[in-house]
Design an enzyme around this catalytic site. Structure first.
Site, PDB file in Angstrom:
ATOM      1  N   ASP A 144       0.863  -1.180   0.000  1.00 36.34           N
ATOM      2  CA  ASP A 144       0.000   0.000   0.000  1.00 36.34           C
ATOM      3  C   ASP A 144       0.903   1.234   0.000  1.00 36.34           C
ATOM      4  O   ASP A 144       1.393   1.657   1.043  1.00 36.34           O
ATOM      5  CB  ASP A 144      -0.889   0.032   1.255  1.00 36.34           C
ATOM      6  CG  ASP A 144      -1.991  -1.028   1.220  1.00 36.34           C
ATOM      7  OD1 ASP A 144      -1.781  -2.093   0.597  1.00 36.34           O
ATOM      8  OD2 ASP A 144      -3.053  -0.805   1.828  1.00 36.34           O
ATOM      9  N   LYS A 207      -6.821   3.343  -3.467  1.00 37.50           N
ATOM     10  CA  LYS A 207      -7.225   3.412  -2.058  1.00 37.50           C
ATOM     11  C   LYS A 207      -7.371   4.869  -1.653  1.00 37.50           C
ATOM     12  O   LYS A 207      -6.543   5.700  -2.022  1.00 37.50           O
ATOM     13  CB  LYS A 207      -6.162   2.690  -1.226  1.00 37.50           C
ATOM     14  CG  LYS A 207      -6.302   2.794   0.279  1.00 37.50           C
ATOM     15  CD  LYS A 207      -5.264   1.906   0.986  1.00 37.50           C
ATOM     16  CE  LYS A 207      -5.212   2.190   2.477  1.00 37.50           C
ATOM     17  NZ  LYS A 207      -4.166   1.418   3.174  1.00 37.50           N
ATOM     18  N   LYS A 243     -10.226   0.227  -2.608  1.00 44.82           N
ATOM     19  CA  LYS A 243     -10.128   0.097  -1.151  1.00 44.82           C
ATOM     20  C   LYS A 243     -10.418   1.426  -0.455  1.00 44.82           C
ATOM     21  O   LYS A 243      -9.552   2.283  -0.371  1.00 44.82           O
ATOM     22  CB  LYS A 243      -8.734  -0.411  -0.756  1.00 44.82           C
ATOM     23  CG  LYS A 243      -8.537  -0.520   0.768  1.00 44.82           C
ATOM     24  CD  LYS A 243      -7.193  -1.138   1.142  1.00 44.82           C
ATOM     25  CE  LYS A 243      -6.964  -1.070   2.648  1.00 44.82           C
ATOM     26  NZ  LYS A 243      -5.640  -1.567   3.050  1.00 44.82           N
TER      27      LYS A 243
END
Lengths: 307, 290
Positions: A144, A207, A243
């Site tokens: 991430d 995300k 996400k």
């Protein structure tokens, strides 16, 4: 100072990013938020949301003990209730990846590591590269990364593009999630622009947030990002994961997010292969509501493990 | 045309309408329609318990003296609104004498329990003799969230007599008011909202006891029940449901106008006793002790 130089391809790509109708977005999500899942559909939704969680601990005070505890929780959400799904992944800092990997063993739960000088991203690329390589060497299944928001806001899109592409190159077998920190990006137009840019640079997942800044995963922001994923899919046939992270702490919110993704992208995204929730306290509320659906009795947090 | 007031609920220091959107007519003893009240639902109970749980810890953590001041403030505000209570009670059909008596006894009861706030600990707590070198002591602690079904015979006195001993001991409460006489309970909420009682410590719902009580008695996050003058069938059902999380169930069949309807025992009804073993060391070789 020289103006940032962006190559013509990138400029024409970003020129195609549509502007976002903010009022329209707010009205559209308001319709979805007015809906309510009941009975068997709710039960199924709660199970689905549980299976999509990236159980997260990203604190300066994280210890190996705390991470092992979280990994235990990931595998034993609430043993008194049989047949519960497992969460999708555990999300930790790079220094904790090895510990999480070992604690999760062959449970099938993935280890996601934040990277590239999370949460600010304010570090030279060499540091970001080492950060990522360290996480990968320790066995991270997913990375991430945070984008350089400062560079993006300054209009240096090429820099941001190259950074994402370079990190993607390092992630040979790991999936790459790109964190925008939408709370720092000011407008939905910017959110759409960075979504298109990241997808073009090779993001597997996009995300919303680090969880360190408010506002985080607001519905209009999520709708905007889902729109970018949809347009990319319609154009190329390639699926990109989504996400939302930060501020999704109740089952009610999680179910509304699922309704939104189903409406915009369709059933294919309703699996933890393509959709995740970044959250720390969401899991417990989902468990509380799941138990409530099973027993008909409102539950108490006192009977569920804290983490 | 006379506009009849619709009394709302009191949850978390706010006055929301019921989530269900329903209401019912409040009638005087002679059958006259005098006001409307919210017909509370399961979800109102859920919302109320949620805020009661949130408010409880910080309420219990206030100093005993501060809780005393706040309860005393309720008495002052009641006194100031005495006229409104008397008017409501008379509209419901009470004569002036019995209405005055009920309101005045209610005010006295507030002053009475305000006085207990920093004293019950000393009377309920003990130092226990043990056969080892330990200092062993027991202290009372609030149970948590108490569900209350207010007395169905009095308009305000029973309500106050049940709620005050619970909150003076650091609990928060969710109250189902007198179904037929709900007006004074909501007017009391207006007193609470202007008397420094933190939002969420007292939450008041109106509506059908039969409909809402099962949600309260089955709720896993409610620690005790204070019930008054319920039919044996309803009481038994509540007791059965309370078993799931071992709720303490107190059922009162008393006349709340009597002076015996107040006292230390009503406070201890919603206290848990915590006992601590503290090792007694010998200090510097001398005969240690505390």
């Amino acid at each position: 100072m020289l103006p940032p130089r962006n190559n013509p391809d990138l400029i024409s790509l970003l020129a195609k990013s549509p502007t976002i109708d903010q009022t329209g977005s707010i009205e559209r999500v308001a319709r979805i938020q007015a809906r309510s899942l009941k009975g068997a559909a709710k039960l199924q939704g709660l199970r689905m949301a549980l299976s999509m969680i990236d159980l997260t601990t990203l604190e300066g005070k994280d210890t190996p003990g705390k991470v092992r505890q979280l990994c235990f929780k990931a595998q034993h959400l609430h043993d008194q209730t049989s047949d519960l799904p497992k969460v999708a992944a555990v999300c930790v800092y790079p220094s904790m990846v090895g510990i999480a990997k070992k604690a999760l063993g062959d449970s099938g739960i993935k280890v996601a590591s934040v990277s590239t000088a999370f949460p600010s991203g304010q570090a030279p690329f060499s540091v970001k590269k080492d950060d990522t390589l360290f996480a990968l060497e320790n066995g991270a299944d997913e990375i991430d990364m945070v984008i350089s928001r400062g560079r993006f806001l300054a209009g240096d899109y090429q820099f941001v593009f190259d950074e994402i592409a370079a990190i993607k190159e390092l992630c040979t077998s790991a999936r790459l999630k790109v964190i925008f920190e939408t709370g720092e990006l000011d407008s939905l137009d910017q959110v759409r622009k960075i979504s298109d840019l990241s997808i073009a640079a090779g993001a597997d997942f996009i995300k919303t947030s680090t969880g360190k800044i408010q506002p985080a995963a607001t519905f209009p922001v999520v709708l905007t990002m889902l729109g970018a994923i949809k347009d990319h899919y319609d154009r190329t046939g390639q699926m990109i994961g989504m996400k939302p992270a930060g501020g999704i702490s109740s089952a009610k919110l999680a179910l509304q997010h699922l309704l939104l993704v189903k409406e915009v992208l369709g059933e294919a995204w309703l699996t933890n292969e393509w959709y995740r929730f970044g959250a720390s306290s969401l899991a417990n509320d989902l468990l509380l509501q799941y138990q409530k659906q099973l027993t008909g009795k409102y539950q108490s947090a006192a009977y569920f493990s804290i983490d | 045309m006379e506009v009849l007031k619709t009394y709302k609920l009191y949850i978390g220091g706010q006055f929301p309408r019921t989530e269900s959107g329903r209401s019912y007519a409040v009638l005087s003893q002679s059958g006259q329609h005098i006001a409307n009240a919210c017909q509370g639902s399961k979800k109102d109970i859920r919302n109320a318990v949620q805020v009661a749980r949130k408010a409880q810890a910080s309420w219990a953590a206030k100093t005993a003296f501060n809780r005393s001041q706040i309860i005393y403030r309720i008495a002052e505000m009641l006194e100031a609104r005495k006229g409104q209570f008397l008017e409501e009670l008379q509209a419901l059909g009470f004569d002036l004498k019995s209405a005055t008596q009920e309101v005045e006894t209610s005010i006295d009861r507030c002053v009475y329990y305000a006085g207990w706030a920093d004293k019950y600990q000393a009377l309920l707590g003990t130092v226990n003799p043990v056969a080892s070198s330990h200092f062993n002591f027991s202290v009372p602690e609030a149970m948590g969230v108490v569900g209350v079904v207010a007395c169905q015979q009095t308009a305000i006195l029973g309500f106050i007599s049940q709620v005050l001993p619970a909150i003076i001991g650091g609990n928060s409460v969710v109250v189902i008011a007198n179904q037929k006489l709900p007006l004074c309970a909501i007017t009391f909420a207006e007193v609470l909202a202007t008397s420094d009682v933190p939002g969420g410590v007292v939450n008041i719902l109106t509506g059908s006891v039969e409909e809402m009580l099962p949600t309260l008695s089955g709720h896993m996050d409610v620690n005790a029940l204070s019930l008054a003058q319920l039919d044996s069938a309803i009481l038994e059902k509540a007791q059965t449901e309370a078993v799931e999380n071992l709720k303490r169930v107190m059922s009162y069949s008393i006349d709340f106008s009597q002076s015996t309807a107040q006292g230390l025992s009503y406070i201890s009804d919603f206290q848990e006793i915590k006992t601590t073993w503290h090792p007694v060391e010998q200090i510097a070789g001398g005969a240690g002790g505390y």
